[in-house]
Design a protein around this motif. Sequence first.
Motif, mmCIF file in Angstrom:
data_model
loop_
_atom_site.group_PDB
_atom_site.id
_atom_site.type_symbol
_atom_site.label_atom_id
_atom_site.label_comp_id
_atom_site.label_asym_id
_atom_site.label_seq_id
_atom_site.Cartn_x
_atom_site.Cartn_y
_atom_site.Cartn_z
ATOM 1 N N SER A 66 9.529 -5.916 -26.753
ATOM 2 C CA SER A 66 9.731 -5.008 -25.868
ATOM 3 C C SER A 66 10.885 -5.488 -25.571
ATOM 4 O O SER A 66 11.021 -6.727 -25.568
ATOM 5 N N PRO A 67 12.288 -4.249 -25.251
ATOM 6 C CA PRO A 67 13.354 -5.001 -24.436
ATOM 7 C C PRO A 67 13.228 -5.777 -23.350
ATOM 8 O O PRO A 67 13.393 -6.478 -23.803
ATOM 9 N N ARG A 68 11.933 -5.727 -22.516
ATOM 10 C CA ARG A 68 12.008 -6.149 -21.513
ATOM 11 C C ARG A 68 11.679 -7.721 -22.395
ATOM 12 O O ARG A 68 12.512 -9.296 -20.959
ATOM 13 N N GLU A 84 22.132 -12.399 -16.487
ATOM 14 C CA GLU A 84 20.951 -12.526 -15.068
ATOM 15 C C GLU A 84 21.499 -10.362 -14.618
ATOM 16 O O GLU A 84 20.931 -10.275 -13.983
ATOM 17 N N LYS A 85 22.541 -10.266 -14.859
ATOM 18 C CA LYS A 85 22.693 -8.786 -14.748
ATOM 19 C C LYS A 85 22.308 -7.624 -14.746
ATOM 20 O O LYS A 85 21.621 -6.957 -14.308
ATOM 21 N N LEU A 86 22.150 -8.289 -16.442
ATOM 22 C CA LEU A 86 21.401 -6.592 -17.176
ATOM 23 C C LEU A 86 19.528 -6.834 -16.843
ATOM 24 O O LEU A 86 19.606 -6.252 -16.695
ATOM 25 N N ARG A 105 19.169 -5.524 -13.458
ATOM 26 C CA ARG A 105 19.765 -4.230 -13.492
ATOM 27 C C ARG A 105 17.991 -3.587 -14.034
ATOM 28 O O ARG A 105 17.582 -2.835 -13.393
ATOM 29 N N ALA A 106 17.385 -4.115 -14.572
ATOM 30 C CA ALA A 106 16.338 -3.799 -15.016
ATOM 31 C C ALA A 106 15.049 -3.362 -14.823
ATOM 32 O O ALA A 106 14.308 -2.582 -14.703
ATOM 33 N N GLN A 107 15.115 -4.997 -13.943
ATOM 34 C CA GLN A 107 14.069 -4.783 -12.979
ATOM 35 C C GLN A 107 14.224 -3.845 -11.445
ATOM 36 O O GLN A 107 13.245 -2.953 -11.197
ATOM 37 N N ALA A 108 15.879 -3.093 -11.620
ATOM 38 C CA ALA A 108 15.829 -2.815 -10.729
ATOM 39 C C ALA A 108 15.119 -0.869 -11.245
ATOM 40 O O ALA A 108 14.508 0.031 -10.132
ATOM 41 N N GLU A 109 15.516 -1.324 -12.100
ATOM 42 C CA GLU A 109 14.718 0.396 -13.642
ATOM 43 C C GLU A 109 13.958 0.192 -13.265
ATOM 44 O O GLU A 109 12.855 1.785 -13.512
#
Length: 139
Positions: free
Chosen positions: A2-4, A105-107, A110-114
Amino acid sequence: MSPRARLATLLTLRRTEHDLAAAELASASRRQRDREAVTARTRAALERLAPAAADVHQLRAIAAARLAAANMLDELGRDEAASRAALAEASAAYTSASVRLRAVEKLHERAQAEEREAELAREQAVLDEIAQNRKDRAL
């Protein structure tokens, strides 16, 4: 994958690269300090060689020792220059690794926030459905 999971793997890789770069920078810094200390000790030892002898043979021996020490200082100077270059290279590698790590880390953040927003939206949809069902039953 998965992307995550890919993002987590990339984050782990970037952290490892960052840690390795930090270790190399620390090592290069230590080597530089060691070389500077050796050069300083050699210079101090050379300065202590004062011609206290009166004999021609002793003066020649002192001159030879000074020449050998001067050659050693030249070699130490070249080693020090190489050490400074290695330190600069390690510093640049560390900076680059830090930048790459921060980008991932920013990505990841952002993924966690989304993901959190999507989870909250799902919860809100469930709550809205429950409220609608209660409203329908009340009518």
